[in-house]
Structure formats: C-alpha cells, structure tokens
Scaffold this active site. Sequence first.
Site: not given
Length: 386
Positions: A184-185
């Site tokens: 994820k970011n």
Amino acid sequence: MRAEFLPVARPSITDLEVAAVETTLRSGWLTSGPQTAAFEEEFAEAVGAKHAVAVASATAGFFLVLQALGLEEGDEIVTASLTWPSPVNAIHLSGARPVFADIHPDTLQLDIDSVEAVLTPRTRAILPVHFAGQPVDLDRLGELCSSRGILLIEDAAHAIGTQYRGRPIGERDNPAVFSFHAIKNVTCGEGGMITTGDPALAQRLRRLRFHGIDQDAWKRHGKEAASYDLIEPSGKHNLTDLQAALGRAQLQRLDELQASRLRLATLYESLLDQVPELSRPVRVPYPSKPAWHLYTVFVDSERAGLERDQFRAELRRRNIGTGLHFLAVHELSYYRQKFPQPPGMLRHSEWVSARIVTLPLFADMQEGDVGDVVEAIRDVFSARAS
Ligand SMILES: *Cc1c(COP(=O)(O)O)cnc(C)c1O
C-alpha cells in the site's frame, strides 16, 4: 530488454524508517504503546479525522466495525465484487449476507444506481471501495445511507492521500478503513487504521481490538498500572509499536511518496496514449485527487490480439512484473457456489475482472522504469503483429 526484474510494487524504506524501528526495538516496549498512540494522532491529523483507531490490518478493521454494528442473520451489506476478498469475507463471516453491486466499467467505482437497485429493508450498510485510489461518489452514497438510516463504511485501503471534492478520504464521520499492507502507499508491513467521527464508536473499537478489555497493555504494564475489566468478548487485533514506528516514518514522507506516484503515473498516461492496443480506466467525473495506488490497464483480446494472462506472461518474460487487482469476488469458487449471481447482474465487474492488469507503480521507481514497461508492452504487440 531489462536485465533486472521490475516488480509490480515494492515498499520505499529509507534510513528514516530504519532508525524509527531501531529506536523502538531498543526502547523496551514493542507491542501497542506510545508509538501506536502517536501514530493514531498523526494519522488523524493527516486525513482530518476526529478519531483514528490503529488495528492489525484493514481486514481486522472491517471485522471490528461489523462487530460493532451488531449484525443479525438475514442482514445484508452491499459491496463491490471487483475488490480484494477481504471486506466480502468479513461481511460473510460476521453473519451478514454480502450483496454485490456493479461498477462503472470506465472508472471502476461502484455504480450507485446499481447499489440502489439491490437495497432492501434488510440492508444495514454499504461498503464501497475507493478503487485504485480514486474516490467513489461519497456525497451520493452518503445521502443514500442517511436517507435510509444505514451505515456507510469506506474501504479506504487504496485511499491514503485521495481527495474527494477537495476533502481527504478519512475526514467524514462514517467509518473508513485504511490498510498499511506492504504494497500500500504507506506501509507498516501489515497494519490498518479506522477513522470515525463518532467518539462512542472509537471507544468501542479500542476495546474490541484488544479482547474487549477496557485497558490496553500499555496502560496495564506502563506507569499508570491499573486494573482491568472485560466489557464484551472480542479477538486481538492491535497494531504493535514496531509497526507504528514504521508507519509514523512513512507518514512523514507521505507528500514525497504521493508526488512520486503522481509523476510516474502521469508519464505512463502520456506514453500509453501511443499504445492503441490497450485501454485504461478514466478519471471520475467529479473533482478528485487520486492517490495513484494502482496503475491498471485493460487487455481486451479483440483490441490487443491476445488474452490478459498471455500478456502478463509475455511481460514476465521481458522481466516486467504485473499484478491482478482484482478478480471479481463473486466468481471465486466459494462465493460462486455460495451466492450464485443472476447472469448479467454484474456484467461490468465480470468484463473488467477478465481484462484488468496492474502495471508496476511504486514510489522508488524511476522514470526509466516506466519507459522500460512501455517499451516491453510495445515489443509484446509488435512481436504478435509480425
Ligand atoms: C489491501 C486491501 C484490503 C485489505 O487490507 P489488509 O490490510 O491487507 O487487511 C482490503 N481492501 C482492498 C481493496 C485492498 O486492496
């Protein structure tokens, strides 16, 4: 051809993250404690949330929000099929029935007319995903939920840094569930965060994430040595200080990480404009700032001359990794048998599920890597044409 394999995603870890984890390792406190509390505060600040509750994963977050909702047999929750199975499993295992709505095939966001068509008196909540980091139409969904007195639960796993009509995802009063899984970011390795504007829900979630006990380990073993009581039984879904220390360092770099994704995605857009064999999702038709969590394209055999899975294998041979985000959940074995869907009900989800491919996109990628991906794609198509 690239000499070195380019993965579809890779976390961006600098000395800042390493130092933060090392300091915590040496601090004498490893499980949920001061780092977790600070991470919650900083995350709430970053997305404008009133309350943020750290949990072991987004999946744990869905289970806890649904546990707090108090579902009964026959209750229904409307969600997307084109998503990771996690929220659907959470709905099903919490005792409710997952009811799938279709998506817009161009933006990949839930089609709210399709949501309205499947609402019944038993619908307790709507659980949309902000697909790939573009926002779903929250105003329309929010109105729909408040007019019916049901809960909106946002799957914000892709949406750290996303804005909807100028406002960050996570700022609304309804619960939103973020993920810090390794791709994820922002990552903690594994981890999640639930934001909410409801203080009573936040307090309950803090209890539910730790056995249903009203004091966490930090309070019991720390300076405040207190007794404890069990309010309601629950599982164990807390985030550790080791993970939170990593998450805090990542959060400090959020703007830099997002700027890098935006720059790379913009380069993909301009280079892929010259590759007519592929089509791509488009921007949502309302003001938004996407988080560019995933860069996806569609491989439609009529246009591309080959199937999606062949395309992936050809790129793999050219040292380019790809991903599959996602296969329609209602077509996976368990759900296909458990909740068969009438033909045509989810036709856009099915079309996309058969054709979508994720191309490499991560903050540490270089512009030359994007060039390599597009060159490999051109090579795949020209090899087929000759
Ligand atoms: C990653 C992801 C989840 C699950 O997050 P975890 O933190 O791994 O539990 C849920 N929904 C979507 C759309 C995801 O991509």
